[in-house]
Design an enzyme around this catalytic site. Structure first.
Site, PDB file in Angstrom:
ATOM      1  CG  ASP A 188       2.329  -8.008   3.787  1.00  0.00           C
ATOM      2  OD1 ASP A 188       2.246  -7.242   2.808  1.00  0.00           O
ATOM      3  OD2 ASP A 188       2.646  -7.620   4.918  1.00  0.00           O
TER       4      ASP A 188
ATOM      5  CG  ASP B 106       2.390  -5.050  15.983  1.00  0.00           C
ATOM      6  OD1 ASP B 106       3.049  -4.718  14.969  1.00  0.00           O
ATOM      7  OD2 ASP B 106       1.496  -5.920  15.924  1.00  0.00           O
TER       8      ASP B 106
ATOM      9  CG  HIS C 121       3.521  -5.658  11.796  1.00  0.00           C
ATOM     10  ND1 HIS C 121       2.292  -5.291  12.304  1.00  0.00           N
ATOM     11  CD2 HIS C 121       3.631  -4.978  10.621  1.00  0.00           C
ATOM     12  CE1 HIS C 121       1.701  -4.451  11.478  1.00  0.00           C
ATOM     13  NE2 HIS C 121       2.492  -4.240  10.449  1.00  0.00           N
TER      14      HIS C 121
ATOM     15  CD  GLU D 146       0.784  -8.597  13.489  1.00  0.00           C
ATOM     16  OE1 GLU D 146       1.573  -7.832  14.075  1.00  0.00           O
ATOM     17  OE2 GLU D 146      -0.237  -8.177  12.900  1.00  0.00           O
TER      18      GLU D 146
HETATM   19  C1  F6R Z   1       2.589  -4.249   4.400  1.00  0.00           C
HETATM   20  C2  F6R Z   1       3.678  -4.439   5.364  1.00  0.00           C
HETATM   21  C3  F6R Z   1       3.479  -3.930   6.750  1.00  0.00           C
HETATM   22  C4  F6R Z   1       3.507  -2.401   6.767  1.00  0.00           C
HETATM   23  C5  F6R Z   1       3.241  -1.878   8.172  1.00  0.00           C
HETATM   24  C6  F6R Z   1       3.231  -0.367   8.219  1.00  0.00           C
HETATM   25  O1  F6R Z   1       2.914  -4.795   3.166  1.00  0.00           O
HETATM   26  O2  F6R Z   1       4.674  -5.011   5.050  1.00  0.00           O
HETATM   27  O3  F6R Z   1       4.476  -4.431   7.596  1.00  0.00           O
HETATM   28  O4  F6R Z   1       4.769  -1.965   6.337  1.00  0.00           O
HETATM   29  O5  F6R Z   1       2.006  -2.358   8.620  1.00  0.00           O
HETATM   30  O6  F6R Z   1       2.167   0.121   7.475  1.00  0.00           O
HETATM   31  P1  F6R Z   1       1.989   1.669   7.179  1.00  0.00           P
HETATM   32  O7  F6R Z   1       3.084   2.051   6.249  1.00  0.00           O
HETATM   33  O8  F6R Z   1       0.632   1.778   6.547  1.00  0.00           O
HETATM   34  O9  F6R Z   1       2.085   2.372   8.494  1.00  0.00           O
END
Ligand code: F6R
Length: 240
Positions: A67, A132, A134, A139
């Protein structure tokens, strides 16, 4: 599904690195799907060290990031392009031409999925997980059949990601993400999660019903998944 529960963040990162490094040794031309965020930072640091010691090489590797925020230039310090360059790409022998982000395919994000297919599909997809549930920026409510597209970030994600910005008002509210179906197309998935804040999402994803309310729960339907957790992230699991 194979689940590893390690003592702490360093140990979970080492486990992920060992698996990714053996994978790259076996397939130096691998196509990797990569996340950003706090969780993979140590994994990237250790992979970069292995590369500088000559134990692995990214020379022939291709990468597809999960992303990127909408509206940030690649040079912006908050962009995921910047994150990947800083934490991995600039510290390895990867050819930057072989690194791809969905936002670069604007306005036709389906071309991102097409590009992944053209290059043989993702061999190994590394995933983090949001509080959440994701994955990428899919989401809750994202369809399991979703492809790469632009989405609006959910409130908990904006709040969580505000830690990287001066103020919550600076966090972009839109992003472009690989779809859930795109992620599930990977031949192998490794999901990593660390810390107490993730334990409900991990419980829901691994032991709850597979549902679009918890996007990560889709991995229950994938045939080749490794989940690597630390004790805090695993705390709510019954099957350990
Ligand atoms: C970002 C991504 C998100 C993160 C998630 C957890 O490229 O794919 O799904 O893996 O938001 O983020 P952290 O590791 O910062 O807790």
């Amino acid at each position: 599904m194979e689940i590893y529960i390690e003592d702490n963040y360093d140990a979970l990162s080492k486990r992920a690195v060992d698996i990714i490094a053996s994978f790259l040794k076996e397939k130096p031309t691998a196509v990797l799907g990569l996340p950003t965020g706090s969780t993979p930072q140590k994994t990237y640091e250790m992979l970069a060290k292995k590369c500088s010691r000559g134990e692995i090489s990214f020379k022939k590797v291709k990468t597809f990031n999960l992303d990127e925020y909408s509206g940030l230039s690649p040079a912006d310090r908050q962009s995921y392009h910047f994150f990947m360059n800083k934490n991995l790409f600039s510290k390895t022998d990867i050819d930057i031409k072989n690194t791809f982000f969905p936002i670069d395919f604007k306005p036709d994000f389906k071309k991102y999925d097409k590009k992944i297919k053209e290059l043989g599909g993702i061999d190994l997809q590394l995933l983090g997980i949001g509080r959440d549930g994701h994955i990428g920026f899919n989401e809750p409510g994202s369809k399991f059949s979703s492809k790469s597209r632009e989405i609006s970030l959910a409130k908990p994600t904006i709040e969580d990601n505000a830690r990287f910005f001066k103020s919550i008002k600076d966090v972009p509210i839109k992003a472009v993400t690989m779809g859930i179906d795109t992620i599930m197309g990977a031949k192998k998935i490794i999901l990593i999660a660390s810390g107490e804040k993730k334990n409900q999402a991990i419980f829901n994803a691994l032991e709850g019903k597979a549902s679009t309310k918890v996007p990560a729960s889709i991995i229950q339907r994938h045939k080749n998944v490794i989940v690597i957790l630390d004790k805090e992230a695993a705390r709510k699991l019954n099957k350990k």
